[in-house]
Design an enzyme around this catalytic site. Structure first.
Site, PDB file in Angstrom:
ATOM      1  N   ARG A  76      70.452  -0.180  29.034  1.00  0.00           N
ATOM      2  CA  ARG A  76      69.269   0.563  28.608  1.00  0.00           C
ATOM      3  C   ARG A  76      69.603   2.049  28.616  1.00  0.00           C
ATOM      4  O   ARG A  76      69.912   2.620  29.662  1.00  0.00           O
ATOM      5  CB  ARG A  76      68.088   0.273  29.542  1.00  0.00           C
ATOM      6  CG  ARG A  76      66.875   1.080  29.202  1.00  0.00           C
ATOM      7  CD  ARG A  76      65.605   0.704  29.960  1.00  0.00           C
ATOM      8  NE  ARG A  76      64.598   1.694  29.617  1.00  0.00           N
ATOM      9  CZ  ARG A  76      64.046   2.544  30.467  1.00  0.00           C
ATOM     10  NH1 ARG A  76      64.306   2.490  31.755  1.00  0.00           N
ATOM     11  NH2 ARG A  76      63.185   3.456  30.030  1.00  0.00           N
ATOM     12  N   GLU A 165      57.727   5.738  30.886  1.00  0.00           N
ATOM     13  CA  GLU A 165      56.829   6.290  31.889  1.00  0.00           C
ATOM     14  C   GLU A 165      55.900   7.404  31.373  1.00  0.00           C
ATOM     15  O   GLU A 165      56.044   8.572  31.759  1.00  0.00           O
ATOM     16  CB  GLU A 165      57.638   6.801  33.092  1.00  0.00           C
ATOM     17  CG  GLU A 165      58.455   5.721  33.760  1.00  0.00           C
ATOM     18  CD  GLU A 165      59.077   6.165  35.092  1.00  0.00           C
ATOM     19  OE1 GLU A 165      58.998   7.368  35.420  1.00  0.00           O
ATOM     20  OE2 GLU A 165      59.634   5.322  35.798  1.00  0.00           O
ATOM     21  N   ASN A 292      59.087  -0.024  35.726  1.00  0.00           N
ATOM     22  CA  ASN A 292      60.034   0.636  36.618  1.00  0.00           C
ATOM     23  C   ASN A 292      59.421   0.639  38.009  1.00  0.00           C
ATOM     24  O   ASN A 292      58.264   1.043  38.176  1.00  0.00           O
ATOM     25  CB  ASN A 292      60.277   2.084  36.184  1.00  0.00           C
ATOM     26  CG  ASN A 292      60.959   2.180  34.828  1.00  0.00           C
ATOM     27  OD1 ASN A 292      61.451   1.168  34.300  1.00  0.00           O
ATOM     28  ND2 ASN A 292      60.986   3.376  34.260  1.00  0.00           N
ATOM     29  N   TYR A 294      60.108   1.553  42.206  1.00  0.00           N
ATOM     30  CA  TYR A 294      60.922   2.106  43.293  1.00  0.00           C
ATOM     31  C   TYR A 294      60.292   1.891  44.656  1.00  0.00           C
ATOM     32  O   TYR A 294      60.966   1.570  45.620  1.00  0.00           O
ATOM     33  CB  TYR A 294      61.173   3.606  43.045  1.00  0.00           C
ATOM     34  CG  TYR A 294      62.059   3.825  41.844  1.00  0.00           C
ATOM     35  CD1 TYR A 294      63.440   3.774  41.969  1.00  0.00           C
ATOM     36  CD2 TYR A 294      61.519   4.019  40.568  1.00  0.00           C
ATOM     37  CE1 TYR A 294      64.268   3.922  40.865  1.00  0.00           C
ATOM     38  CE2 TYR A 294      62.340   4.154  39.458  1.00  0.00           C
ATOM     39  CZ  TYR A 294      63.712   4.110  39.611  1.00  0.00           C
ATOM     40  OH  TYR A 294      64.530   4.233  38.521  1.00  0.00           O
ATOM     41  N   GLU A 359      63.786  -0.482  35.421  1.00  0.00           N
ATOM     42  CA  GLU A 359      64.486   0.420  36.346  1.00  0.00           C
ATOM     43  C   GLU A 359      64.168  -0.016  37.764  1.00  0.00           C
ATOM     44  O   GLU A 359      63.006  -0.302  38.079  1.00  0.00           O
ATOM     45  CB  GLU A 359      64.014   1.879  36.226  1.00  0.00           C
ATOM     46  CG  GLU A 359      64.467   2.614  35.012  1.00  0.00           C
ATOM     47  CD  GLU A 359      63.941   4.061  34.973  1.00  0.00           C
ATOM     48  OE1 GLU A 359      63.680   4.653  36.045  1.00  0.00           O
ATOM     49  OE2 GLU A 359      63.790   4.575  33.858  1.00  0.00           O
TER      50      GLU A 359
END
Ligand code: FCB
Length: 453
Positions: A76, A165, A292, A294, A359
């Site tokens: 990506r 995002e 994504n 985290y 991600e």
């Protein structure tokens, strides 16, 4: 117990143009808002800029070899709009098209599926000078750019995302001022969010005309937990979701804005920028959503209203509790369960759309050992536990079809400059030399068996 991922599941690594390419004036590239922002004193830690970054632009073939050696199914990457249209409009710059064409062909020659993101935050500065994402016209200029890319690469790119995002682009960029272009207006943040959604919808129409590949976009839907079961804390999560998550997902996946979104943002805007037909355009059918992830956050009803400028526009009365340890070098809580919960929660709200973890990764306090190698067991643990969290979501019936590690290599981490390292591969910023960390070796071995012990 071990989990095996079948061959239909896609594993990859991710990067973004401004974070790795460097070569900001090469091949006719025009300036982007991140060039301007990073060159503005005080905006980026250490005064770092993306001028050189990982010099990926000049090291393309060697970096493609790294991907092949890792053994990823897909890569990506993002396309720098100012390489394609240096001033944001008009006919394409051939040198820019050639670079991405070489990138895509180089991936295909190595058996790696190209996953292209059209907008990972590097807006041509010339468009910012005309209002940037505050201006409706930018959405139409994005559609032109999408059309150019689909015409050039539509026969070869395996998967397209319009935006990365939009929350960051809108709120960090236009409301909190910590990302380019550095504006601090809640109202501008909301306008930007709407125009980004419109750009996405128009972009999907443009892409659809020239490619049969799956189309979608990438969100950082935040995983929020209430601090308690009290009505106040549940309400805090509902408001943060409505303003920080569903503002972006609801128009695209349901063709509407949520009642609570209208209400909570009403103190900042009269929504005059929402034109008839916009929600229909924004909700053009898509095949997948990239998420994504985290770290999660815990919220409660704010005792003290947040100080302005904040990216949490509309949720000023919500309080973010301090990150619970263990945390990464970013200070972000490590909580793999949050990824399982996010995937489940998103799927329940928006069933019928394929999900990809586009991600996931961790900045860690990497130090090369005496052997010159970074022995990052902490990053290995992070990746393994989060891949396990994806398996758990799949076992619960969530249609997750891919996982992309952030990032292939250390790179320019936006306002943190080069101070935060997310790479599987270490980059020496003096020489641009790449060195495999233990986590890269681990990922390589994992990919060879696709089995998590
Ligand atoms: C995400 C961005 C990506 C990278 C990671 C750490 O928000 O999409 O570019 O900076 O965070």
């Amino acid at each position: 117990m071990s989990v095996h991922f079948g061959d239909d599941f896609v594993f990859g690594a991710a990067t973004a143009a401004y974070q790795i390419e460097g070569a900001v004036t090469a091949g006719g590239r025009g300036p982007s808002i991140w060039d301007t922002f990073s060159h503005t004193p005080g905006k980026v830690e250490g005064g770092d800029t993306g001028d050189v970054a990982c010099d990926h632009f000049h090291r393309l073939e060697a970096d493609l070899d790294l991907l092949a050696e890792l053994g990823v199914d897909s890569y990506r990457f993002s396309i720098a709009w100012p390489r394609i249209q240096p001033a944001g409009t008009g006919s394409p710059n051939q040198a820019g098209l050639d670079f991405y064409s070489r990138l895509v062909d180089g991936l295909l020659a190595r058996g790696i599926a190209p996953f292209a993101t059209l907008y990972h935050w590097d807006l041509p500065q010339a468009l910012e000078d005309r209002g940037g994402w505050r201006a409706r016209d930018t959405a139409y200029r994005f559609a032109d750019y999408a059309d150019i890319m689909a015409t050039a690469l539509g026969d070869r790119v395996a998967r397209w995302a319009t935006l990365n995002e939009p929350w960051c682009a809108a709120m960090l960029g236009y409301a909190a001022g910590v990302h380019a272009p550095g504006a601090t207006s809640p109202r501008a943040g909301i306008r930007a969010a709407h125009h980004l959604g419109l750009a996405h919808g128009l972009g999907i129409h443009a892409l659809r005309a020239s490619t049969a590949a799956p189309l979608g976009l990438v969100y950082n839907i935040h995983q929020f937990y209430p601090a308690s079961d009290s009505d106040d804390d549940l309400r805090a999560v509902a408001v943060a979701d409505a303003t920080g998550n569903w503002l972006y997902a609801e128009p695209v996946l349901k063709g509407r804005y949520d009642e609570l979104t209208w209400e909570a943002l009403g103190r900042h805007t009269d929504w005059e920028f929402v034109a008839g037909g916009d929600l229909e355009t924004m909700s053009a059918p898509i095949e997948f959503v990239g998420l994504n992830y985290y770290s999660p956050s815990t919220l409660r009803r704010g005792r003290v209203p947040q100080a302005a400028p904040t990216p949490w526009v509309g949720a000023e009365d919500v309080e973010w509790l301090p990150a619970r340890p263990p945390v990464t070098e970013m200070g972000w809580t490590i909580e793999p369960q949050g990824l399982t919960d996010l995937l489940q929660r998103f799927h329940e709200r928006y069933p019928g759309v394929e999900l990809i973890v586009s991600e996931n990764g961790a900045a860690m306090p990497d130090r090369p050992g005496d052997d010159g190698v970074v022995h990052d067991q902490d990053r290995i643990d992070y990746l393994a536990s989060h891949i396990g969290a994806v398996a758990a979501a799949r076992a619960a019936g969530v249609p997750v079809t891919g996982y992309f590690a952030w990032s292939l290599m250390d790179n320019f981490e936006w306002s943190f400059g080069y101070s935060k390292r997310f790479g599987l591969i270490r980059v020496d910023y003096d020489t641009c030399e790449r060195t495999w960390k233990d986590s890269a070796r681990w990922f390589q071995q994992f990919l060879a068996t696709r089995t998590l012990a």
